[in-house]
Design a protein around this motif. Sequence first.
Motif, short mmCIF file in Angstrom:
data_model
loop_
_atom_site.label_atom_id
_atom_site.label_comp_id
_atom_site.label_asym_id
_atom_site.label_seq_id
_atom_site.Cartn_x
_atom_site.Cartn_y
_atom_site.Cartn_z
N LYS A 121 0.81 -1.22 0.00
CA LYS A 121 0.00 0.00 0.00
C LYS A 121 0.84 1.27 0.00
O LYS A 121 0.30 2.37 -0.16
CB LYS A 121 -0.93 0.00 1.21
CG LYS A 121 -2.05 -1.04 1.10
CD LYS A 121 -2.90 -1.07 2.35
CE LYS A 121 -3.99 -2.13 2.25
NZ LYS A 121 -4.79 -2.23 3.49
N LEU A 122 2.17 1.16 0.19
CA LEU A 122 3.04 2.33 0.18
C LEU A 122 3.40 2.79 -1.22
O LEU A 122 3.97 3.86 -1.40
CB LEU A 122 4.33 2.05 0.96
CG LEU A 122 4.18 1.70 2.45
CD1 LEU A 122 5.55 1.47 3.06
CD2 LEU A 122 3.45 2.81 3.19
N GLY A 139 -9.39 -13.03 9.85
CA GLY A 139 -9.78 -11.66 10.21
C GLY A 139 -8.84 -10.63 9.61
O GLY A 139 -9.29 -9.61 9.07
N LEU A 140 -7.53 -10.87 9.67
CA LEU A 140 -6.56 -9.92 9.12
C LEU A 140 -6.68 -9.83 7.60
O LEU A 140 -6.58 -8.73 7.03
CB LEU A 140 -5.14 -10.36 9.51
CG LEU A 140 -4.01 -9.39 9.15
CD1 LEU A 140 -4.19 -8.06 9.88
CD2 LEU A 140 -2.66 -9.99 9.49
N SER A 141 -6.90 -10.95 6.94
CA SER A 141 -7.06 -10.95 5.48
C SER A 141 -8.30 -10.14 5.07
O SER A 141 -8.26 -9.37 4.11
CB SER A 141 -7.18 -12.39 4.96
OG SER A 141 -6.02 -13.13 5.25
N HIS A 157 -7.53 -6.36 5.56
CA HIS A 157 -6.64 -5.81 4.54
C HIS A 157 -7.33 -5.64 3.19
O HIS A 157 -7.01 -4.71 2.44
CB HIS A 157 -5.42 -6.73 4.38
CG HIS A 157 -4.35 -6.48 5.41
ND1 HIS A 157 -3.54 -7.47 5.89
CD2 HIS A 157 -3.97 -5.35 6.05
CE1 HIS A 157 -2.70 -6.97 6.78
NE2 HIS A 157 -2.95 -5.69 6.89
N ARG A 158 -8.29 -6.51 2.89
CA ARG A 158 -8.90 -6.46 1.57
C ARG A 158 -10.22 -5.70 1.52
O ARG A 158 -10.56 -5.09 0.51
CB ARG A 158 -9.11 -7.89 1.05
CG ARG A 158 -7.82 -8.47 0.51
CD ARG A 158 -7.86 -9.98 0.33
NE ARG A 158 -6.61 -10.44 -0.24
CZ ARG A 158 -5.49 -10.63 0.47
NH1 ARG A 158 -5.50 -10.40 1.77
NH2 ARG A 158 -4.38 -11.04 -0.11
N PHE A 159 -10.97 -5.69 2.62
CA PHE A 159 -12.29 -5.07 2.59
C PHE A 159 -12.50 -4.02 3.67
O PHE A 159 -13.52 -3.33 3.66
CB PHE A 159 -13.38 -6.15 2.72
CG PHE A 159 -13.24 -7.28 1.74
CD1 PHE A 159 -13.46 -7.07 0.39
CD2 PHE A 159 -12.87 -8.54 2.18
CE1 PHE A 159 -13.32 -8.11 -0.52
CE2 PHE A 159 -12.73 -9.59 1.28
CZ PHE A 159 -12.95 -9.38 -0.07
N GLY A 160 -11.56 -3.89 4.61
CA GLY A 160 -11.78 -3.00 5.74
C GLY A 160 -11.16 -1.63 5.56
O GLY A 160 -10.32 -1.21 6.38
N LYS A 161 -11.55 -0.92 4.51
CA LYS A 161 -10.98 0.42 4.26
C LYS A 161 -11.37 1.42 5.35
O LYS A 161 -10.61 2.35 5.63
CB LYS A 161 -11.44 0.93 2.89
CG LYS A 161 -10.89 0.12 1.72
CD LYS A 161 -11.34 0.71 0.40
CE LYS A 161 -10.76 -0.10 -0.76
NZ LYS A 161 -11.19 0.46 -2.08
N ALA A 215 -3.14 -8.13 13.71
CA ALA A 215 -1.86 -8.62 13.19
C ALA A 215 -0.98 -9.15 14.32
O ALA A 215 -0.32 -10.19 14.17
CB ALA A 215 -1.14 -7.49 12.45
N TYR A 216 -0.96 -8.45 15.45
CA TYR A 216 -0.19 -8.93 16.61
C TYR A 216 -0.74 -10.26 17.11
O TYR A 216 0.03 -11.18 17.45
CB TYR A 216 -0.20 -7.90 17.73
CG TYR A 216 0.73 -6.73 17.50
CD1 TYR A 216 2.08 -6.94 17.27
CD2 TYR A 216 0.26 -5.41 17.52
CE1 TYR A 216 2.94 -5.87 17.07
CE2 TYR A 216 1.11 -4.35 17.31
CZ TYR A 216 2.45 -4.58 17.09
OH TYR A 216 3.29 -3.54 16.88
#
Length: 329
Positions: free
Chosen positions: A189-190, A261-263, A266-270, A281-282
């Motif tokens: 994303k950077l 949950g993390l996936s 990252h893909r849908f949780g804008k 993530a932790y």
Amino acid sequence: MITLSSSALGGEVLLMIGIPGMSKIHHRLFSILFCLFYLIAFSGNCTILFIIKRTPSLHEPMHHFLSMLAVVDLVMTMCTLPTTLGIFWFDIRTIGFDACLTQMYFIHIISVLESSVLLAMAFDRFVAISRPLRYKAILTKVTIIKMGLAMLVRAVVSLLPIPFLLKRLSYCANNSLSHSFCVHPDVMKLACEDDITVNILYGLVVILSTAGIDFIFIVLSYVLIVRTVVNLGAKGKCWKTLNTCVSHICAVFVFFIPMIGLSMIHRFGKDVPPIVSTVVAYIYLIVPPALNPVIYSIKSKPIRKAIWRMLLWKRNTVRNRDTISLQGV
């Protein structure tokens, strides 16, 4: 071309935030918590490996796979520990771009390996319950070694293109990572103006073809296990048989629930707050290596007995040594 902040030594660097919006007091509290998790992960997994190696009765397929899981968890701990404790204990927040890609590559390899080992353990439970008389004939040491090598090759090969796909992108002034370690979606994303569709699609293909398929086969294994157990008839025997799977089921939940949950985030949780993604993530990368040895130490009767024998042996050794010393006096 990479255009990022330059360190004092030259070269491109990324900035790791750790946990966004956290005060110094909470920062210190979390540093103690992370240190505790890492201590439990190291001591717990090393204990599991030591006990399995020193106890001949545990030299069985199930415990060989448990040894694989302990090694994988130890490597994951070593991958995330330097940068996580570097931030929370020493406030070291920068990491070189190449070092970040290296850490990211190994973190994702270990994640795929853990998923593969959990699938192998599910297959082990299925064979042990459905084909008990042929259990050791099917899962020989040679077969287990071949399975381990196949899992390693799959992880290394499937993730090999990811660092090169990230290298081709252009990176601008925004160099802040939302975690204290490098993961593919975060680094991707950077990129400032490049099209990252290829990166997104390849990342999706990798996770579906590895962890996704593994999870489906784990569920299928337990469907077949339940069907076999139901056919046993006697309720007491059913519960006793299923009890051998409890540790593995807990390990599957501890790993796959945070990963899914993390996936999704990252893909849908804008619109999801950054701290939610960071905390998940932790949980995904730090909690399973610490909880897995605890789960198996509590729920696995052979492991629990071996730990008690080891503790009693140490206590008796110290007592005998003290007795000999007193007699010498």
